[in-house]
Design a protein around this motif. Structure first.
Motif, mmCIF file in Angstrom:
data_model
loop_
_atom_site.group_PDB
_atom_site.id
_atom_site.type_symbol
_atom_site.label_atom_id
_atom_site.label_comp_id
_atom_site.label_asym_id
_atom_site.label_seq_id
_atom_site.Cartn_x
_atom_site.Cartn_y
_atom_site.Cartn_z
ATOM 1 N N TRP A 1 0.843 -1.186 0.000
ATOM 2 C CA TRP A 1 0.000 0.000 0.000
ATOM 3 C C TRP A 1 0.880 1.239 0.000
ATOM 4 N N VAL A 2 0.704 2.076 -0.995
ATOM 5 C CA VAL A 2 1.518 3.296 -1.123
ATOM 6 C C VAL A 2 0.586 4.497 -1.324
ATOM 7 N N PRO A 3 1.058 5.720 -1.016
ATOM 8 C CA PRO A 3 0.225 6.924 -1.241
ATOM 9 C C PRO A 3 -0.185 7.044 -2.696
ATOM 10 N N ASP A 4 -1.426 7.390 -2.922
ATOM 11 C CA ASP A 4 -1.947 7.565 -4.282
ATOM 12 C C ASP A 4 -1.798 9.033 -4.672
ATOM 13 N N GLU A 5 -0.733 9.346 -5.387
ATOM 14 C CA GLU A 5 -0.450 10.728 -5.764
ATOM 15 C C GLU A 5 -1.392 11.252 -6.833
ATOM 16 N N SER A 6 -2.144 10.367 -7.467
ATOM 17 C CA SER A 6 -3.041 10.814 -8.544
ATOM 18 C C SER A 6 -4.302 11.455 -8.002
ATOM 19 N N ARG A 7 -4.574 11.270 -6.711
ATOM 20 C CA ARG A 7 -5.785 11.833 -6.106
ATOM 21 C C ARG A 7 -5.427 13.024 -5.233
ATOM 22 N N LYS A 8 -6.144 14.108 -5.432
ATOM 23 C CA LYS A 8 -5.886 15.311 -4.660
ATOM 24 C C LYS A 8 -6.381 15.152 -3.236
ATOM 25 N N SER A 9 -5.631 15.747 -2.304
ATOM 26 C CA SER A 9 -6.097 15.763 -0.928
ATOM 27 C C SER A 9 -7.254 16.750 -0.817
ATOM 28 N N LYS A 10 -8.137 16.528 0.148
ATOM 29 C CA LYS A 10 -9.289 17.402 0.335
ATOM 30 C C LYS A 10 -9.200 18.080 1.689
ATOM 31 N N THR A 11 -9.530 19.350 1.721
ATOM 32 C CA THR A 11 -9.546 20.074 2.983
ATOM 33 C C THR A 11 -10.754 19.634 3.804
ATOM 34 N N ARG A 12 -10.493 19.207 5.032
ATOM 35 C CA ARG A 12 -11.552 18.806 5.951
ATOM 36 C C ARG A 12 -11.610 19.810 7.110
ATOM 37 N N TYR A 13 -12.638 19.705 7.911
ATOM 38 C CA TYR A 13 -12.855 20.715 8.949
ATOM 39 C C TYR A 13 -13.179 20.076 10.293
ATOM 40 N N SER A 14 -12.721 20.756 11.341
ATOM 41 C CA SER A 14 -13.030 20.367 12.716
ATOM 42 C C SER A 14 -13.699 21.541 13.411
ATOM 43 N N ILE A 15 -14.653 21.240 14.288
ATOM 44 C CA ILE A 15 -15.326 22.280 15.056
ATOM 45 C C ILE A 15 -15.006 22.056 16.534
ATOM 46 N N TRP A 16 -14.586 23.115 17.193
ATOM 47 C CA TRP A 16 -14.140 23.037 18.578
ATOM 48 C C TRP A 16 -15.028 23.920 19.450
ATOM 49 N N TRP A 17 -15.330 23.394 20.656
ATOM 50 C CA TRP A 17 -16.082 24.186 21.608
ATOM 51 C C TRP A 17 -15.173 25.224 22.249
ATOM 52 N N ASP A 18 -15.761 26.177 22.932
ATOM 53 C CA ASP A 18 -15.000 27.273 23.531
ATOM 54 C C ASP A 18 -13.944 26.785 24.520
ATOM 55 N N ASP A 19 -14.186 25.647 25.167
ATOM 56 C CA ASP A 19 -13.219 25.131 26.146
ATOM 57 C C ASP A 19 -12.105 24.320 25.500
ATOM 58 N N GLY A 20 -12.072 24.296 24.149
ATOM 59 C CA GLY A 20 -11.014 23.578 23.442
ATOM 60 C C GLY A 20 -11.322 22.125 23.169
ATOM 61 N N GLU A 21 -12.508 21.662 23.534
ATOM 62 C CA GLU A 21 -12.890 20.272 23.293
ATOM 63 C C GLU A 21 -13.445 20.117 21.884
ATOM 64 N N LEU A 22 -13.005 19.063 21.211
ATOM 65 C CA LEU A 22 -13.463 18.798 19.850
ATOM 66 C C LEU A 22 -14.905 18.308 19.857
#
Length: 411
Positions: free
Chosen positions: A20-41
């Protein structure tokens, strides 16, 4: 308050010689995380967004809407799983009321945000995060009106929820994307402004708007246009004054819904953009800073990077501020997509002088619409505005009488 962060999802791998090797033909996608005010995911939202197999722009919009919901929850001390017996006390019903109370009535944002939040809860129920027997809303059927490929109006029933927020559209006729096209005079005013107020940013925006106004390309296609795409253009077999640039899967040029086809460049426009890419000093300076895989992109930022949607928005915000400062207030809400709307409207106007059927086919092909229902918005817009102008003139003459006269009617 809750906040949002992004990260690159690069978990694309393939099997190569038993490994299994990295597939360079596929673009990476930007993903998102939402965090609460106290820093908890917010883990549930993180997993939901990580699983979403949608386009980058849709994913970014979903993350923004969930982040806004998280902010409201924290500001009101409400947990996202707060569903007491009284419906009016439940988090979703309270949030819906908040969106309605703070809406101007014509914005589509409350509708979009409520839909995004409901879709998240549907996912949570399907995954067992929420008790599946818990009734979060009432399902209901609503009628949706649309136009088929021949322009006939049809109505279909679709299922939704009673949390749905109806979007009352503004009382103006629009075209694709809900936008108004610019007049030919405003189009030329904008292009002349960019040309005469020379700066690095204006040089780039001028070339982009030329493609928008005279090719009708979406900004996603423009951002991914490369020099080799322009050099591989072929003359239209039916009109040698039009150069066809292949776009869609396999070409490197992004299109909506992955539609394959051709961007149609009038020969002078094709020559201008190719000259810009190969000789413009600003672009060549940026090309020198670009990585190997990005050097052939026609449009690069000052750091030599591909333009992102955010970078385009920042540039347009700066342009709008400058236009207003210089007295051109008609551009106070300028959107780049209006250049495409303007191109489609002018195309439809010209071809409708021959026949509506010809106009539909020509505009659909030129703008690479997936189906005719989008093209019909241009035909409807022109017919409605033409009829309205005629009716308004009669209304003014008959209702206002001699007390008020239209310019040029003094005689």
């Amino acid at each position: 308050m809750a906040y949002i962060t992004s990260y690159e999802d690069q978990h694309h791998i393939r099997l190569n010689d038993g490994q299994w090797v990295p597939d360079e033909s596929r673009k990476s996608k930007t993903r998102y995380s939402i965090w609460w005010d106290d820093g908890e995911l917010w883990w549930e939202a993180f997993l939901y967004l990580a699983e979403r197999g949608v386009k980058s722009a849709t994913l970014r919009s979903n993350a923004s809407d969930l982040s806004a919901y998280a902010n409201w929850l924290e500001a009101n001390g409400v947990h996202w799983l707060s569903f007491p017996l009284r419906r009016e006390d439940r988090c979703l019903d309270r949030y819906r009321g908040h969106l309605i109370d703070n809406s101007g009535g014509t914005s589509g944002m409350p509708t979009r945000r409520m839909n995004a939040v409901v879709n998240f809860y549907k996912w949570a129920k399907a995954k067992g995060v929420i008790e599946k027997r818990l009734k979060l809303w009432e399902d209901q059927q609503v009628a949706v009106t649309f136009f088929n490929s021949t322009g006939f109006q049809r109505t279909a029933g679709v299922w939704t929820t009673d949390l749905r927020i109806s979007h009352r559209k503004a009382n103006v006729t629009t075209v694709e994307g809900g936008l108004l096209p610019l007049t030919s005079e405003d189009r030329d005013t904008l292009l002349n402004y960019l040309k005469n107020n020379d700066s690095e940013q204006n040089q780039v925006l001028y070339a982009m708007f030329v493609i928008g106004f005279f090719v009708g390309a979406r900004i996603g296609s423009i951002r991914t246009l490369r020099i080799e795409n322009l050099k591989n253009a072929t003359p239209d077999p039916h009109d040698e004054q039009i150069m066809l640039v292949a776009a869609g899967p396999g070409t490197g040029i992004e299109t909506k819904y992955g539609v394959s086809g051709y961007l149609r460049f009038l020969s002078p426009v094709h020559k201008f953009i190719l000259d810009f890419a190969e000789t413009n000093i600003t672009r060549l300076d940026r090309q020198a800073k670009a990585s190997k895989e990005n050097k052939s992109l026609v449009f690069l930022t000052k750091d030599g990077r591909p333009y992102s949607a955010e970078a385009i928005n920042v540039a347009l915000k700066s342009l709008r501020d400058a236009l207003i400062r210089d007295g051109l207030t008609q551009f106070h809400d300028l959107k780049f997509h209006q250049s495409r709307a303007t191109c489609g409207t002018e195309l439809a106007r010209i071809h409708m002088s021959v026949s509506d059927a010809d106009a539909i086919e020509q505009v659909k092909d030129w703008l690479m619409h997936k189906d005719e229902k989008t093209t019909w918005t241009y035909i409807k817009f022109l017919k409605k505005t033409k009829a309205a102008a005629k009716a308004n003139k009669i209304f003014t003459e008959q209702f206002l009488g001699p007390n008020f006269q239209l310019p040029g009617d003094e005689s």
